[in-house]
Design a protein around this motif. Structure first.
Motif, PDB file in Angstrom:
ATOM      1  N   ASN A  40       0.845  -1.194   0.000  1.00 13.27           N
ATOM      2  CA  ASN A  40       0.000   0.000   0.000  1.00 13.27           C
ATOM      3  C   ASN A  40       0.881   1.245   0.000  1.00 13.27           C
ATOM      4  O   ASN A  40       1.184   1.828   1.043  1.00 13.27           O
ATOM      5  CB  ASN A  40      -0.918  -0.017   1.229  1.00 13.27           C
ATOM      6  N   LYS A  41       1.329   1.648  -1.170  1.00 20.39           N
ATOM      7  CA  LYS A  41       2.269   2.760  -1.318  1.00 20.39           C
ATOM      8  C   LYS A  41       1.695   4.067  -0.780  1.00 20.39           C
ATOM      9  O   LYS A  41       2.388   4.837  -0.106  1.00 20.39           O
ATOM     10  CB  LYS A  41       2.645   2.915  -2.795  1.00 20.39           C
ATOM     11  N   VAL A  56      12.366  -0.202   2.261  1.00 20.18           N
ATOM     12  CA  VAL A  56      12.467  -0.955   3.523  1.00 20.18           C
ATOM     13  C   VAL A  56      11.449  -2.085   3.545  1.00 20.18           C
ATOM     14  O   VAL A  56      11.762  -3.224   3.925  1.00 20.18           O
ATOM     15  CB  VAL A  56      12.260  -0.014   4.732  1.00 20.18           C
ATOM     16  N   PHE A  57      10.222  -1.807   3.131  1.00 24.12           N
ATOM     17  CA  PHE A  57       9.183  -2.834   3.144  1.00 24.12           C
ATOM     18  C   PHE A  57       9.416  -3.881   2.060  1.00 24.12           C
ATOM     19  O   PHE A  57       9.073  -5.057   2.247  1.00 24.12           O
ATOM     20  CB  PHE A  57       7.798  -2.197   2.978  1.00 24.12           C
ATOM     21  N   LEU A 140      -4.134   8.047  14.722  1.00 25.59           N
ATOM     22  CA  LEU A 140      -3.698   8.027  13.326  1.00 25.59           C
ATOM     23  C   LEU A 140      -4.905   7.854  12.422  1.00 25.59           C
ATOM     24  O   LEU A 140      -5.774   7.007  12.678  1.00 25.59           O
ATOM     25  CB  LEU A 140      -2.722   6.864  13.102  1.00 25.59           C
ATOM     26  N   GLY A 141      -4.976   8.659  11.376  1.00 26.20           N
ATOM     27  CA  GLY A 141      -6.071   8.543  10.425  1.00 26.20           C
ATOM     28  C   GLY A 141      -5.987   7.253   9.627  1.00 26.20           C
ATOM     29  O   GLY A 141      -4.910   6.751   9.349  1.00 26.20           O
ATOM     30  N   SER A 142      -7.139   6.713   9.263  1.00 25.12           N
ATOM     31  CA  SER A 142      -7.173   5.438   8.540  1.00 25.12           C
ATOM     32  C   SER A 142      -7.281   5.617   7.035  1.00 25.12           C
ATOM     33  O   SER A 142      -7.538   4.644   6.316  1.00 25.12           O
ATOM     34  CB  SER A 142      -8.358   4.597   9.045  1.00 25.12           C
ATOM     35  N   GLU A 143      -7.101   6.853   6.555  1.00 27.80           N
ATOM     36  CA  GLU A 143      -7.200   7.080   5.110  1.00 27.80           C
ATOM     37  C   GLU A 143      -6.132   6.291   4.367  1.00 27.80           C
ATOM     38  O   GLU A 143      -4.949   6.357   4.698  1.00 27.80           O
ATOM     39  CB  GLU A 143      -7.040   8.566   4.789  1.00 27.80           C
ATOM     40  N   GLY A 144      -6.541   5.547   3.365  1.00 28.59           N
ATOM     41  CA  GLY A 144      -5.595   4.792   2.553  1.00 28.59           C
ATOM     42  C   GLY A 144      -5.302   3.396   3.076  1.00 28.59           C
ATOM     43  O   GLY A 144      -4.614   2.620   2.409  1.00 28.59           O
ATOM     44  N   TYR A 145      -5.805   3.066   4.265  1.00 29.80           N
ATOM     45  CA  TYR A 145      -5.556   1.739   4.832  1.00 29.80           C
ATOM     46  C   TYR A 145      -6.759   0.840   4.560  1.00 29.80           C
ATOM     47  O   TYR A 145      -7.891   1.204   4.837  1.00 29.80           O
ATOM     48  CB  TYR A 145      -5.308   1.837   6.337  1.00 29.80           C
ATOM     49  N   TYR A 146      -6.488  -0.359   4.034  1.00 26.88           N
ATOM     50  CA  TYR A 146      -7.555  -1.302   3.721  1.00 26.88           C
ATOM     51  C   TYR A 146      -7.196  -2.672   4.285  1.00 26.88           C
ATOM     52  O   TYR A 146      -6.156  -3.230   3.940  1.00 26.88           O
ATOM     53  CB  TYR A 146      -7.767  -1.409   2.203  1.00 26.88           C
ATOM     54  N   MET A 150      -6.817  -6.171  -2.282  1.00 25.07           N
ATOM     55  CA  MET A 150      -6.729  -7.168  -3.342  1.00 25.07           C
ATOM     56  C   MET A 150      -5.298  -7.463  -3.805  1.00 25.07           C
ATOM     57  O   MET A 150      -4.940  -8.638  -4.008  1.00 25.07           O
ATOM     58  CB  MET A 150      -7.580  -6.721  -4.542  1.00 25.07           C
ATOM     59  N   PRO A 151      -4.418  -6.462  -3.984  1.00 26.60           N
ATOM     60  CA  PRO A 151      -3.037  -6.788  -4.397  1.00 26.60           C
ATOM     61  C   PRO A 151      -2.328  -7.706  -3.414  1.00 26.60           C
ATOM     62  O   PRO A 151      -1.630  -8.645  -3.817  1.00 26.60           O
ATOM     63  CB  PRO A 151      -2.362  -5.410  -4.466  1.00 26.60           C
TER      64      PRO A 151
END
Length: 615
Positions: A40-41, A56-57, A140-146, A150-151
């Motif tokens: 999740n870039k 790093v990831f 911490l905001g959860s925007e962009g975290y799923y 699917m990837p």
């Protein structure tokens, strides 16, 4: 008929298969959880202080893939060991080997597919539960975290399907090479331990060299950067596996040769137990060591980023707040905070400028941060340069005739007279006689500090809001208070903290699954040995003591090497954090406490299998 016999055998070893399935499910779920972050870039770049976080990831994905590869190979070799005696009996009764091999291949794939489906479902659930819980705790905001990504689902599915196919092929090849007698008597065979020879010496020297290179690259990570990560990944991982393969058999053999030790109690039996399956122990314990390093290292890194916020803020600002002419409401809030330092400076303000009395500043100067290398960070000092009378700090109209103010006093006056208070008005240093004659409204600047800053964030927030209202500063506008700097630094580091804690919990769960899997799957083979000792009159208490000692050694080896990896590996963050080792004992102590609890739980489960209570 062969299929019915196979299903019957599977039901007879249902408990062992449940342990196998649980281990596979946990490894798949942890891999999926890691990939939800690694792929999740958008989330990584938005919530990390590390510029090369994607690299790093990616390196972490490679390392986790290597560790998972060895774990899955061992788990599937255990699947073969569960049935090999049974398969040998089938072959003695006339079953063809090719049919046995086909049956083994199908079983491996079916169990792999079942564990893959369950593992991904568990991984999604854990990613949702742990992820949102940590985000809530760290603000911490959860925007962009799923949680369902699917990837990461596709890469997890492809990776494990490939692993299960490889494992099935290896199990089939192994079946081709063994004889019927070897299958039947497999449980009675010990691992051949080679403790001498040129290859052993070469492996020992190579393991130490690889680890030293890996440690050197981590210590010099500031210069090596991405290259250091690649070097450490290759050398530390391979060095750890070689270290256990080479030295663990030597250590156990050395224990067995020590007569003073072996003659005490049941030590001879304990060391024989360790020696019995030492070859499988080396690979599993090396895998556990890397998982311990990843788990404790990720938790320690997350804690280091959390602690770094206070260090950074303290290093840039000694005083917690500067209040000009504090109101009754501000004084009431200050009364709730135990203040350790209070310094006040008087000034006069008119249309021309703001005037401070030189004598008062020199007699009780404010502390300023020391500028120097990293070792000096956080230290403070008093201005040692002379403060010229008539010198000015700032102003729209520059007075070229005014004496220049030394840099140390410029920094000091920025603390006493923050820019947001009177902005571009001129600030002039006057002697006492001149100050007394200057017409204008007199005010006071109060500098306060508490050694319990983080314990009173609510009060600092209230004072910060009052300051913004007083000077008409927008909520998102910059204000040079410690609380504002603290919130900004915390916002920058909270994403990295989250990743550290999230991955630490994930790797801890996988480590627990891996080690428990190794110990409990071998428990059934140890049962008859404990029964034999009971029958010849060995007391239950002595057997329990032997059991605790044996499993303690199994837990001790990976923990010791893993902690060395963590302590040296914290140098990776030395060019990002002010002090990566600040309070590092705390996360390590927490990890070791969890590890100790897990040890006692494992011993109890193992005892319930090999030494059940007599009815």
């Amino acid at each position: 008929m062969l299929f019915k016999l196979s299903m019957s055998g599977l039901r007879s070893k249902f408990k062992d298969y449940i342990v196998l399935l649980a281990g596979l499910v946990m490894s798949i779920s942890i891999f999926y959880m890691f990939e939800t972050l690694a792929m999740n870039k958008q989330f990584l770049l938005a919530n990390s202080m590390i510029k090369s976080i994607m690299f790093v990831f990616q390196a972490g994905s490679v390392l986790l893939s290597i560790v998972t590869f060895f774990y899955i190979l061992y788990a599937n070799s255990f699947l073969l060991s569960l049935r090999q005696k049974e398969f040998g009996m089938y072959m003695m009764l006339g079953a063809r080997k090719n049919k046995i091999m086909r049956l083994m291949f199908i079983e491996t794939i079916v169990i792999g597919l079942i564990s893959l489906v369950i593992g991904i479902a568990v991984g999604v659930g854990l990613a949702q539960g742990i992820g949102l819980l940590l985000m809530k705790e760290l603000d911490l905001g959860s925007e962009g975290y799923y949680a369902f990504y699917m990837p990461s689902l596709l890469i997890t599915g492809i990776f494990f399907l490939a692993l299960f196919v490889v494992s099935a092929i290896l199990n089939t090849v192994k079946m081709m090479r063994v004889t019927v007698l070897q299958l039947i008597h497999a449980e009675a065979q010990t691992d051949r331990v080679v403790t001498k020879g040129k290859k052993r010496v070469f492996s020992a020297v190579l393991s130490i060299i690889l680890l030293l290179i890996g440690y050197a690259s981590m210590i010099n990570m500031e210069r090596l950067r991405e290259n250091g990560i690649i070097i450490a990944l290759i050398t530390v991982t391979s060095g750890t596996y070689l270290l256990f393969i080479t030295f663990l058999p030597l250590i156990i053999a050395g224990m067995k040769r020590n007569k003073k030790r072996t003659e005490k109690g049941l030590n001879a039996f304990t060391y024989a137990q360790l020696n019995f399956r030492v070859r499988s122990l080396t690979k599993v314990l090396a895998t556990v060591t890397m998982l311990i390093a990843l788990s404790a290292g990720a938790i320690s890194a997350g804690m280091a980023f959390k602690n770094n916020v206070a260090i950074m803020v303290e290093g840039t600002s000694y005083y917690d707040l500067t209040l000009h002419n504090p109101t009754e409401q501000e004084q009431a809030i200050l009364a709730k905070i135990p203040l350790d330092v209070q310094q006040s400076y008087h000034y006069k303000k008119n249309e021309k400028a703001i005037y401070y009395a030189k004598d008062e500043l020199v007699k009780n100067p404010p502390r300023i941060p020391v500028f120097g290398d990293r070792k000096e960070y956080g230290k403070t000092q008093f201005p040692i340069a002379e403060l010229p009378t008539g010198s000015e700090v700032r102003g729209d109209v520059v007075n070229e005739k005014a004496p220049s103010m030394p840099f140390e006093w410029l920094r000091a006056m920025e603390i006493v007279q923050p820019y947001f208070v009177y902005q571009d008005q001129r600030v002039i240093i006057a002697d006492q006689k001149t100050y007394d004659r200057i017409p204008g409204e007199e005010g006071v600047a109060l500098l306060v500090k508490s050694n319990q800053f983080e314990s009173h964030l609510t009060e600092w927030k209230q004072l910060d809001a009052l300051q913004r209202s007083k000077y008409r500063i927008a909520p998102d506008g910059y204000m040079s208070s410690k609380y504002s700097n603290y919130i900004a630094s915390k916002a920058m580091s909270s994403g990295t903290e989250y990743m550290g804690f999230f991955l630490g919990i994930a790797f801890l769960a996988m480590m627990a699954s891996c080690l428990m899997f190794k110990i409990l799957t071998g428990a059934a083979k140890d049962t008859h040995r404990y029964e034999m000792l009971r029958k010849i009159g060995v007391r239950r208490q002595l057997l329990m003591r032997s059991m605790y000692k044996e499993l303690f050694m199994v837990f001790l080896f990976p923990a010791a090497i893993g902690m060395v990896h963590v302590l040296i590996g914290m140098n990776i963050f030395s060019f990002i954090l002010v002090d990566p080792y600040f309070k590092v004992w705390l996360p390590i102590a927490i990890f070791l406490m969890i590890y100790a609890v897990y040890y006692f739980i494992t011993v109890q489960l193992y005892r319930g299998i090999v030494l059940p209570r007599q009815q």
